[in-house]
Scaffold this motif. Structure first.
Motif, PDB file in Angstrom:
ATOM      1  N   LYS A 184      36.568  57.779  50.685  1.00  0.00           N
ATOM      2  CA  LYS A 184      37.606  58.581  50.078  1.00  0.00           C
ATOM      3  C   LYS A 184      38.334  59.731  51.336  1.00  0.00           C
ATOM      4  N   LYS A 185      37.435  59.759  52.375  1.00  0.00           N
ATOM      5  CA  LYS A 185      37.769  60.540  53.402  1.00  0.00           C
ATOM      6  C   LYS A 185      39.073  60.225  54.097  1.00  0.00           C
ATOM      7  N   GLN A 186      39.920  61.228  54.630  1.00  0.00           N
ATOM      8  CA  GLN A 186      41.120  61.045  55.327  1.00  0.00           C
ATOM      9  C   GLN A 186      40.701  60.741  56.673  1.00  0.00           C
ATOM     10  N   ILE A 187      41.529  59.846  57.361  1.00  0.00           N
ATOM     11  CA  ILE A 187      41.246  59.873  58.806  1.00  0.00           C
ATOM     12  C   ILE A 187      42.630  59.606  59.423  1.00  0.00           C
ATOM     13  N   ASP A 188      42.463  60.131  60.793  1.00  0.00           N
ATOM     14  CA  ASP A 188      43.558  60.042  61.970  1.00  0.00           C
ATOM     15  C   ASP A 188      43.797  58.759  62.658  1.00  0.00           C
ATOM     16  N   ILE A 189      44.438  57.849  62.353  1.00  0.00           N
ATOM     17  CA  ILE A 189      44.508  56.370  63.163  1.00  0.00           C
ATOM     18  C   ILE A 189      45.821  55.983  63.685  1.00  0.00           C
ATOM     19  N   TYR A 190      45.723  55.202  64.597  1.00  0.00           N
ATOM     20  CA  TYR A 190      47.050  54.238  64.982  1.00  0.00           C
ATOM     21  C   TYR A 190      46.900  53.376  64.182  1.00  0.00           C
ATOM     22  N   GLU A 191      47.892  53.256  62.744  1.00  0.00           N
ATOM     23  CA  GLU A 191      47.339  52.535  61.676  1.00  0.00           C
ATOM     24  C   GLU A 191      47.879  51.046  62.226  1.00  0.00           C
ATOM     25  N   ASN A 192      48.773  50.715  62.959  1.00  0.00           N
ATOM     26  CA  ASN A 192      49.211  49.371  63.169  1.00  0.00           C
ATOM     27  C   ASN A 192      48.074  48.700  64.065  1.00  0.00           C
ATOM     28  N   GLU A 193      47.549  49.490  65.118  1.00  0.00           N
ATOM     29  CA  GLU A 193      46.343  48.889  65.693  1.00  0.00           C
ATOM     30  C   GLU A 193      45.162  48.526  64.673  1.00  0.00           C
ATOM     31  N   ILE A 194      45.010  49.499  63.879  1.00  0.00           N
ATOM     32  CA  ILE A 194      43.687  49.206  63.015  1.00  0.00           C
ATOM     33  C   ILE A 194      44.110  47.887  62.371  1.00  0.00           C
ATOM     34  N   ILE A 195      45.266  47.622  61.764  1.00  0.00           N
ATOM     35  CA  ILE A 195      45.706  46.598  60.976  1.00  0.00           C
ATOM     36  C   ILE A 195      45.428  45.498  61.850  1.00  0.00           C
ATOM     37  N   HIS A 196      45.937  45.282  63.190  1.00  0.00           N
ATOM     38  CA  HIS A 196      45.657  44.291  64.164  1.00  0.00           C
ATOM     39  C   HIS A 196      44.294  43.913  64.021  1.00  0.00           C
ATOM     40  N   VAL A 197      43.324  45.102  64.224  1.00  0.00           N
ATOM     41  CA  VAL A 197      41.788  44.698  64.418  1.00  0.00           C
ATOM     42  C   VAL A 197      41.237  43.862  62.981  1.00  0.00           C
ATOM     43  N   LEU A 198      41.771  44.501  62.071  1.00  0.00           N
ATOM     44  CA  LEU A 198      41.184  43.888  60.669  1.00  0.00           C
ATOM     45  C   LEU A 198      41.723  42.394  60.709  1.00  0.00           C
ATOM     46  N   ILE A 199      43.127  42.194  60.958  1.00  0.00           N
ATOM     47  CA  ILE A 199      43.514  40.818  60.903  1.00  0.00           C
ATOM     48  C   ILE A 199      42.938  39.908  61.857  1.00  0.00           C
ATOM     49  N   ASN A 200      42.314  40.344  62.998  1.00  0.00           N
ATOM     50  CA  ASN A 200      41.849  39.602  63.904  1.00  0.00           C
ATOM     51  C   ASN A 200      40.565  39.229  63.316  1.00  0.00           C
ATOM     52  N   ILE A 201      39.761  40.101  62.629  1.00  0.00           N
ATOM     53  CA  ILE A 201      38.491  39.639  61.999  1.00  0.00           C
ATOM     54  C   ILE A 201      38.610  38.738  60.860  1.00  0.00           C
ATOM     55  N   LEU A 202      39.487  39.030  60.169  1.00  0.00           N
ATOM     56  CA  LEU A 202      40.067  38.101  58.721  1.00  0.00           C
ATOM     57  C   LEU A 202      40.320  36.584  59.276  1.00  0.00           C
ATOM     58  N   LYS A 203      41.018  36.729  60.386  1.00  0.00           N
ATOM     59  CA  LYS A 203      41.639  35.195  60.923  1.00  0.00           C
ATOM     60  C   LYS A 203      40.405  34.629  61.678  1.00  0.00           C
ATOM     61  N   ASN A 204      39.394  35.443  62.220  1.00  0.00           N
ATOM     62  CA  ASN A 204      38.444  34.600  62.881  1.00  0.00           C
ATOM     63  C   ASN A 204      37.389  34.136  61.666  1.00  0.00           C
ATOM     64  N   ALA A 205      37.316  34.845  60.659  1.00  0.00           N
ATOM     65  CA  ALA A 205      36.511  34.442  59.462  1.00  0.00           C
ATOM     66  C   ALA A 205      37.160  32.884  58.928  1.00  0.00           C
ATOM     67  N   GLN A 206      38.423  33.119  58.595  1.00  0.00           N
ATOM     68  CA  GLN A 206      39.252  31.929  58.035  1.00  0.00           C
ATOM     69  C   GLN A 206      38.692  30.691  59.063  1.00  0.00           C
ATOM     70  N   ASP A 207      39.057  30.777  60.423  1.00  0.00           N
ATOM     71  CA  ASP A 207      39.009  29.816  61.256  1.00  0.00           C
ATOM     72  C   ASP A 207      37.637  29.323  61.285  1.00  0.00           C
ATOM     73  N   LYS A 208      36.625  29.841  61.188  1.00  0.00           N
ATOM     74  CA  LYS A 208      35.185  29.711  60.842  1.00  0.00           C
ATOM     75  C   LYS A 208      35.021  28.799  59.432  1.00  0.00           C
ATOM     76  N   PHE A 209      35.753  29.344  58.698  1.00  0.00           N
ATOM     77  CA  PHE A 209      35.513  28.493  57.217  1.00  0.00           C
ATOM     78  C   PHE A 209      36.226  27.035  57.312  1.00  0.00           C
ATOM     79  N   VAL A 210      37.216  26.903  58.193  1.00  0.00           N
ATOM     80  CA  VAL A 210      37.927  25.841  58.268  1.00  0.00           C
ATOM     81  C   VAL A 210      37.192  24.902  59.193  1.00  0.00           C
ATOM     82  N   GLU A 211      36.646  25.470  60.265  1.00  0.00           N
ATOM     83  CA  GLU A 211      35.689  24.624  61.331  1.00  0.00           C
ATOM     84  C   GLU A 211      34.548  24.111  60.406  1.00  0.00           C
TER      85      GLU A 211
END
Ligand SMILES: Nc1ncnc2c1ncn2[C@@H]1O[C@H](COP(=O)(O)OP(=O)(O)OP(=O)(O)O)[C@@H](O)[C@H]1O
Ligand SMILES: [Mg+2]
Length: 397
Positions: free
Chosen positions: A280-307
Motif C-alpha cells: 500500500k506504500k507510496q514510492i518514488d520511481i522512474y515508472e517507465n523504467e520499472i515497467i521495462h523491468v517488469l516486461i523483461n521478466i514477464l517476457k522471459n517467463a513467456q519465452d520459457k513456457f514456449v521453450e
C-alpha cells in the motif's frame, strides 16, 4: 629505504654564482652518477631550463645570485612546470627567504656549507617522490581511459537494450491491434454488404429506421475500436518517453499498467496471471523504467513456457510492504534454471536463446535500473517448479 641507484643518469640543473662551491658540488654529483647542467645565475638557469626542459629531472639552486636570484628563477620555472622537484641551497642568514619559497612548492633545502650526504639524501627523496607522482599520473591516465571505455560500452548496451525493447513493443502493439483491426474490418464489411444487398426497404419508415439503427450501431463499434487503438498507442508512446521524471505512486499502478501493455501477448499464449498485490506504500520511481523491468521478466517467463511447452503456464505477482521497502515477487512455473546460473543471468550478453536471437541484455538492464537508478536490489531464486524474481524498492517514509 633509500635507493642510490635512482640517481644514475638523472639530470640536475644547478644554479650557483660562487664558482668554487659550484665546482666542488658538481664533481660530487657526477660521482653519484648524476648529469649536471651548470648555471651562474637565475637568468642563465631559466634559459637552460627552457632549452633542456625534457631532460631535466631536478633543480638545485642557490638563493642570492646576480641578475635574477634563485626565487625569481623558481617563480618563472613554476609557471612552466608545476611538478619538477626543486632543492634550495641556502646560508643561515637567508632563512627568511624560505617562507617565500613555500608558495613555490619547494621540495627541500640544504644549509651552506653543504653537507653532501644530506644533499644526496634530499635528492634521492625528491626524485623518488617525482617517480611516484609520474607513476600515479600514468595510472590515473590509464584509469581515465578505462572509465571512458566502460562508459562507451555502457552506452552501447543501453542503446541495444532500447532497440530490443522497441522490437518487443512493436510485437506487442501488433498483438494488441490484431483484434480491434479485425473488428473494424468486419464492421465495415457488414456495412458494405448490407448496402450492396439493399437489405433495407428505404421506401418504408420502418426500413429507414432499421438502416439507421444498424449503421449507427456499426459506426459506434468502429469508433470504440478506433478509441482502443488510440489508447494502446498512447500507452506505448508514454513508455518510450525519454524524459526521466520520477513519479510518486503505488507499485500496484505500475503492475496494472505493465499488464495492460503485455496482456494480449500473455493471453495469446494462454498464460494465467495471478495477482496478490498487498503493498500500500507510496514510492518514488522512474515508472517507465520499472515497467521495462517488469516486461523483461514477464517476457522471459513467456519465452520459457514456449521453450518448455509448459502445460498450464502460470505467472504469480505478489507485492508486500516491508519496514522501509517494498518487495515484488514474480514467480513462474517454467522449470527454472540451473542453480549455478542464477547470478550469471544478470550479466550482459548471457542468453540461452541463441536460436531466438536473445540479446542477453534484458536482465542486465533490469539490474542497472533497479540497483543503480533506484538503489534497490533484484535477485533470482529457484522455487518449486520455476524461478522467482524478487525486486526490493525503497518506499517513502
Ligand atoms: N523465467 C526464467 N526462467 C528460466 N530462465 C530464465 C528466466 N528468465 C531469464 N532466464 C535466463 O536468463 C537469460 C538472460 O535473460 P535476459 O532477459 O537477460 O536475455 P534473453 O531473454 O536471453 O534475451 P532477450 O531479452 O534479448 O530476449 C535467458 O537467456 C535465460 O537463460
Ligand atoms: Mg529477456
Amino acid at each position: 629505504m633509500m635507493d642510490k641507484q635512482i640517481l644514475k643518469n638523472i639530470t640536475v640543473l644547478y644554479a650557483e654564482d660562487e664558482s668554487v662551491i659550484q665546482e666542488g658540488i658538481t664533481e660530487t654529483l657526477i660521482l653519484f652518477g648524476i648529469n649536471v647542467i651548470c648555471a651562474k645565475n637565475g637568468q642563465e638557469g631559466l634559459s637552460l631550463f627552457q632549452s633542456n626542459r625534457e631532460s631535466i629531472d631536478l633543480i638545485l639552486t642557490d638563493i642570492k645570485m646576480p641578475e635574477l636570484d634563485g626565487l625569481g628563477m623558481i617563480e618563472k620555472i613554476r609557471e612552466l612546470d608545476e611538478y619538477i622537484p626543486i632543492i634550495i641551497t641556502t646560508a643561515h642568514q637567508e632563512t627568511n627567504f624560505l617562507m617565500q619559497s613555500i608558495e613555490y612548492n619547494i621540495n627541500d633545502y640544504v644549509l651552506k656549507p653543504i653537507d653532501i650526504y644530506k644533499l644526496e639524501k634530499n635528492i634521492i627523496k625528491a626524485i623518488e617522490a617525482k617517480v611516484l607522482k609520474e607513476e600515479l599520473l600514468e595510472k590515473n591516465k590509464k584509469l581515465e581511459i578505462e572509465i571512458q571505455k566502460n562508459e562507451e560500452k555502457q552506452h552501447i548496451i543501453e542503446t541495444q537494450s532500447r532497440f530490443a525493447a522497441m522490437g518487443e513493443m512493436i510485437n506487442m502493439i501488433a498483438h494488441q491491434w490484431r483484434q480491434p483491426l479485425a473488428s473494424i474490418g468486419t464492421a465495415s464489411f457488414n456495412l458494405k454488404y448490407k448496402l450492396l444487398r439493399e437489405e433495407f426497404d428505404l421506401e418504408t419508415k420502418e426500413g429507414r429506421e432499421q438502416q439507421s439503427y444498424f449503421f449507427s450501431k456499426k459506426l459506434d463499434e468502429i469508433e470504440f475500436y478506433v478509441q482502443n487503438l488510440t489508447t494502446t498507442i498512447n500507452d506505448f508512446r508514454n513508455f518510450f518517453k525519454t524524459d526521466k521524471i520520477s513519479v510518486n505512486t503505488n507499485i500496484q499502478n505500475s503492475i496494472q499498467h505493465t499488464l495492460k501493455i503485455i496482456q494480449k501477448d500473455l493471453q495469446s499464449n494462454n498464460i494465467q496471471v495471478i495477482l496478490d498485490l498487498k503493498s500500500k506504500k507510496q514510492i518514488d520511481i522512474y515508472e517507465n523504467e520499472i515497467i521495462h523491468v517488469l516486461i523483461n521478466i514477464l517476457k522471459n517467463a513467456q519465452d520459457k513456457f514456449v521453450e518448455k511447452e509448459t502445460e498450464n503456464p502460470k505467472i504469480e505477482i505478489k507485492t508486500e510492504d516491508l519496514e522501509d521497502t517494498i518487495k515484488i515477487d514474480i514467480y513462474d512455473n517454467g522449470g527454472g534454471i540451473e542453480d549455478d546460473k542464477l547470478n550469471i543471468i544478470f550479466e550482459p550478453y548471457f542468453s540461452t536463446k541463441k536460436e531466438k536471437n536473445g540479446t542477453g541484455i534484458g536482465l542486465y538492464m533490469s539490474k542497472i535500473i533497479v540497483e543503480k537508478n533506484h538503489r534497490g536490489s533484484i535477485f533470482a531464486s529457484n522455487v518449486n517448479d520455476g524461478i522467482c524474481f524478487s525486486i526490493i524498492l525503497h518506499s517513502m517514509i
